[in-house]
Design a protein around this motif. Structure first.
Motif, short mmCIF file in Angstrom:
data_model
loop_
_atom_site.label_atom_id
_atom_site.label_comp_id
_atom_site.label_asym_id
_atom_site.label_seq_id
_atom_site.Cartn_x
_atom_site.Cartn_y
_atom_site.Cartn_z
N GLU A 115 -33.22 19.56 -26.90
CA GLU A 115 -32.22 19.00 -26.00
C GLU A 115 -30.89 18.79 -26.72
OE1 GLU A 115 -31.38 18.62 -22.32
OE2 GLU A 115 -33.48 18.93 -22.90
N MET A 116 -30.94 18.28 -27.94
CA MET A 116 -29.71 18.04 -28.71
C MET A 116 -29.01 19.36 -29.05
SD MET A 116 -29.21 14.84 -28.99
CE MET A 116 -27.98 14.80 -30.28
N THR A 117 -29.79 20.39 -29.32
CA THR A 117 -29.18 21.70 -29.62
C THR A 117 -28.45 22.25 -28.40
OG1 THR A 117 -30.94 22.16 -31.21
CG2 THR A 117 -29.64 24.05 -30.47
N ARG A 118 -29.04 22.02 -27.23
CA ARG A 118 -28.38 22.46 -25.99
C ARG A 118 -27.04 21.75 -25.79
NH1 ARG A 118 -33.83 22.12 -22.24
NH2 ARG A 118 -34.61 24.25 -22.65
N LEU A 119 -27.00 20.46 -26.18
CA LEU A 119 -25.79 19.67 -25.98
C LEU A 119 -24.72 19.96 -27.04
CD1 LEU A 119 -27.42 16.21 -25.07
CD2 LEU A 119 -26.24 17.79 -23.51
N SER A 120 -25.17 20.14 -28.26
CA SER A 120 -24.22 20.33 -29.36
C SER A 120 -24.85 21.19 -30.44
CB SER A 120 -23.83 18.95 -29.94
OG SER A 120 -23.01 19.11 -31.08
N GLN A 121 -24.43 22.44 -30.49
CA GLN A 121 -25.07 23.37 -31.43
C GLN A 121 -24.49 23.20 -32.83
OE1 GLN A 121 -25.28 27.44 -30.18
NE2 GLN A 121 -26.54 26.95 -28.41
N PRO A 122 -25.34 22.78 -33.78
CA PRO A 122 -24.87 22.64 -35.16
C PRO A 122 -24.87 24.01 -35.85
CG PRO A 122 -27.16 22.04 -35.04
CD PRO A 122 -26.74 22.39 -33.63
N ASP A 123 -24.29 24.07 -37.04
CA ASP A 123 -24.31 25.32 -37.81
C ASP A 123 -25.64 25.51 -38.52
OD1 ASP A 123 -21.46 26.09 -37.39
OD2 ASP A 123 -21.12 24.17 -38.39
N VAL A 124 -26.27 24.37 -38.92
CA VAL A 124 -27.54 24.44 -39.65
C VAL A 124 -28.50 23.41 -39.06
CG1 VAL A 124 -28.67 24.23 -41.90
CG2 VAL A 124 -26.32 25.08 -41.77
#
Length: 542
Positions: free
Chosen positions: A42-51
């Motif tokens: 869910e967090m990746t969907r909201l804010s994609q980090p580089d790593v």
């Protein structure tokens, strides 16, 4: 800053990772944390980090399932698995999901730092590559009109590259050519002595104006058409009427009317005389070069004039027996290549072209008289001098007209002509006025063509400086040295010339014309117009 996220069901691991990662050294920052795979997804969907650093065994959703889902949804960042279990099957799955590293817990600080450094270096390289690719794509967009125009010119004169199977490539914008007939109109500007007194920028402006008039007039009856400049005094219209149009009786009359209108319009607007030749219709677009040669040969042969009082000719159905001393019929492909080689200071290429042409001529012509050799020499010398003149070099400063005439009169054999012309080209290219400046001339040629294509836009010297990778100040000096005037002055004159043509058509109001050529301030446009033409724009539409 690179953004790093951690997914692990052990809070002390999350806190420990936050504490030991050398953020400043890696130029990185904390993105977010999650205690299980579902929250991580869910967090990746909201804010994609580089790593993303993730554990495998976690409640609700394990790390591998989370990785599979985020990859399916398009996440392209780097993933590091940090797990307390070493399992071959897990490692195999990790490879399938393009995981950057698989490390067993516990992990030492130096090892963690080394892995993150490697991953961030990869990210930096990928970003640099992406920016280079983006820059290249932007450059290609800027150059696309010129690439397309070069392709049209190559298609018209027969210099297209062929595929391995011998077929020629047809770009997307021109695929409709396969469903049309094709016919060419050669435009030959009558050479006058006064033309040699023009500056390079004035000469370019005349060619720009001729192209504008030719396109405006031709599109009225032939919406599917291209215009291309060939060399020195020659240009070409390539028309694409419906398939089978060559068999229609009225098509010849349409082409005759177009030719007359072109001659009249160019003479009326520019006070220049042109000769027009019409090639034969071709059904296959790959045969267009034959129509091009026929169009210019029609001008030289003068055997089928289409209208009294007009230098308008059609390629004859049957060519009357050629006289031994008749004017030579030079292929458009050969002339274009020769002019290009001379302008680019390619001495070896120019000499080879001349040598090959003379060799072919000797093999194909039974009798080559002294008069024919001299006529051919005069024609080829004219091509060379006008090509150089376009680049700002007056050949008269190196060789007087009397000297050239005397030397031409002494030629009697084809091989003598080859040797004489090769020597002259070598002397010109090695002259101090020319040597070392051919690259600058090519740059200025690109700049003038870009102005002709984009005059209505917000064109600046800084834009062109970025395109040719030369500093703005240096580019300004190069442009003025070659053309005799500043970049902005030439741009203004191109805009005003186009405005004058539009006003003379009397189809648009002054403010519409001003906006069409790139001016939003109408009083400023009117002031410039009067300064350059000596007339108010309103006077031309009365």
């Amino acid at each position: 800053m690179w953004r790093i996220a951690i997914v692990d069901d052990e809070r002390h691991v999350l806190q420990g990772m936050k504490r030991v990662i050398p953020w400043d050294e890696l130029q990185a920052e904390w993105a977010w944390e999650a205690l299980n795979g579902a929250d991580g997804l869910e967090m990746t969907r909201l804010s994609q980090p580089d790593v993303i650093i993730t554990d495998i065994y976690m409640p609700e959703m394990n790390g591998l399932d989370m990785i599979e889902r985020i990859r399916q949804e398009g996440y392209n960042g780097k993933i590091i698995i940090l797990s307390g279990y070493s399992d071959f099957e897990h490692a195999r799955q990790a490879l399938r999901y393009q995981v950057s590293d698989y490390v067993s817990k516990p992990i030492s600080v130096p090892t963690l730092k080394a892995i993150l450094t490697k991953v961030i270096n990869e990210l930096s390289e990928e970003e640099e590559s992406r920016l280079r690719r983006l820059e290249l794509e932007q450059t290609m967009v800027q150059y696309k009109p010129f690439i397309e125009k070069e392709w049209v010119r190559s298609a018209a004169i027969g210099t297209l590259e062929r595929n391995r199977d011998g077929a020629a490539y047809l770009p997307e914008p021109y695929t409709y050519w396969t469903d049309c007939s094709h016919v060419t109109l050669g435009i030959d500007l009558v050479r006058k002595d006064w033309a040699r007194t023009l500056s390079v920028s004035d000469w370019n402006l005349f060619r720009f104006a001729i192209g504008n008039i030719a396109c405006e007039v031709a599109r009225q009856g032939f919406p599917n058409m291209e215009y291309t400049e060939l060399h020195s005094t020659r240009a070409l219209l390539v028309l694409h009427p419906p398939s089978g149009a060559g068999q229609q009786e009225g098509m010849t009359q349409s082409l005759r009317g177009l030719g007359i209108q072109l001659i009249d319009s160019i003479k009326s607007c520019l006070k220049l005389e042109v000769r027009i030749g019409i090639g034969r219709f071709k059904e296959a677009w790959t045969d267009i070069p034959y129509s091009t040669d026929e169009a210019f040969q029609a001008i030289e042969l003068k055997q089928e004039r289409l209208s009294p009082g007009y230098e308008l000719y059609r390629y004859p159905a049957e060519i009357r027996t050629e006289q031994p001393d008749a004017a030579p019929l030079l292929p458009a492909k050969f002339l274009y290549k020769l002019a290009g080689a001379v302008k680019a200071s390619q001495e070896l290429e120019a000499v080879q072209l001349i040598s090959e042409y003379i060799t072919e001529l000797k093999a194909s012509k039974d009798l080559i008289t002294k008069d024919y050799v001299q006529l051919l020499g005069s024609e080829l010398w004219g091509i060379v001098t006008y090509s150089l003149y376009e680049s700002g070099l007056a050949v008269e400063e190196l060789f007087s007209g009397d000297q050239i005439a005397k030397e031409l009169m002494s030629l009697s054999e084809p091989d003598q002509l080859t040797e004489w012309l090769s020597g002259k080209i070598g002397a010109i290219i090695h002259d101090r006025q020319w040597k070392g400046s051919s690259k600058h001339r090519q740059i200025v040629d690109f700049m003038t063509r870009y102005i002709h294509e984009h005059y209505a836009e917000d064109v600046t010297l800084a834009d062109l400086s970025d395109m040719v990778y030369i500093s703005r100040n240096h580019l300004s000096i190069i442009f003025k040295n070659i053309t005799g005037e500043t970049f902005n002055t030439y741009l203004t004159r191109v805009r005003i010339e186009k405005a004058r043509e539009l006003l003379l058509e009397r189809k648009m109001l002054v403010y519409e014309v001003a906006e069409r050529v790139g001016y939003k301030n109408i009083p400023y446009f009117s002031t410039l117009f009067k300064k350059i033409t000596g007339q108010n724009p309103t006077e031309l539409i009365k």
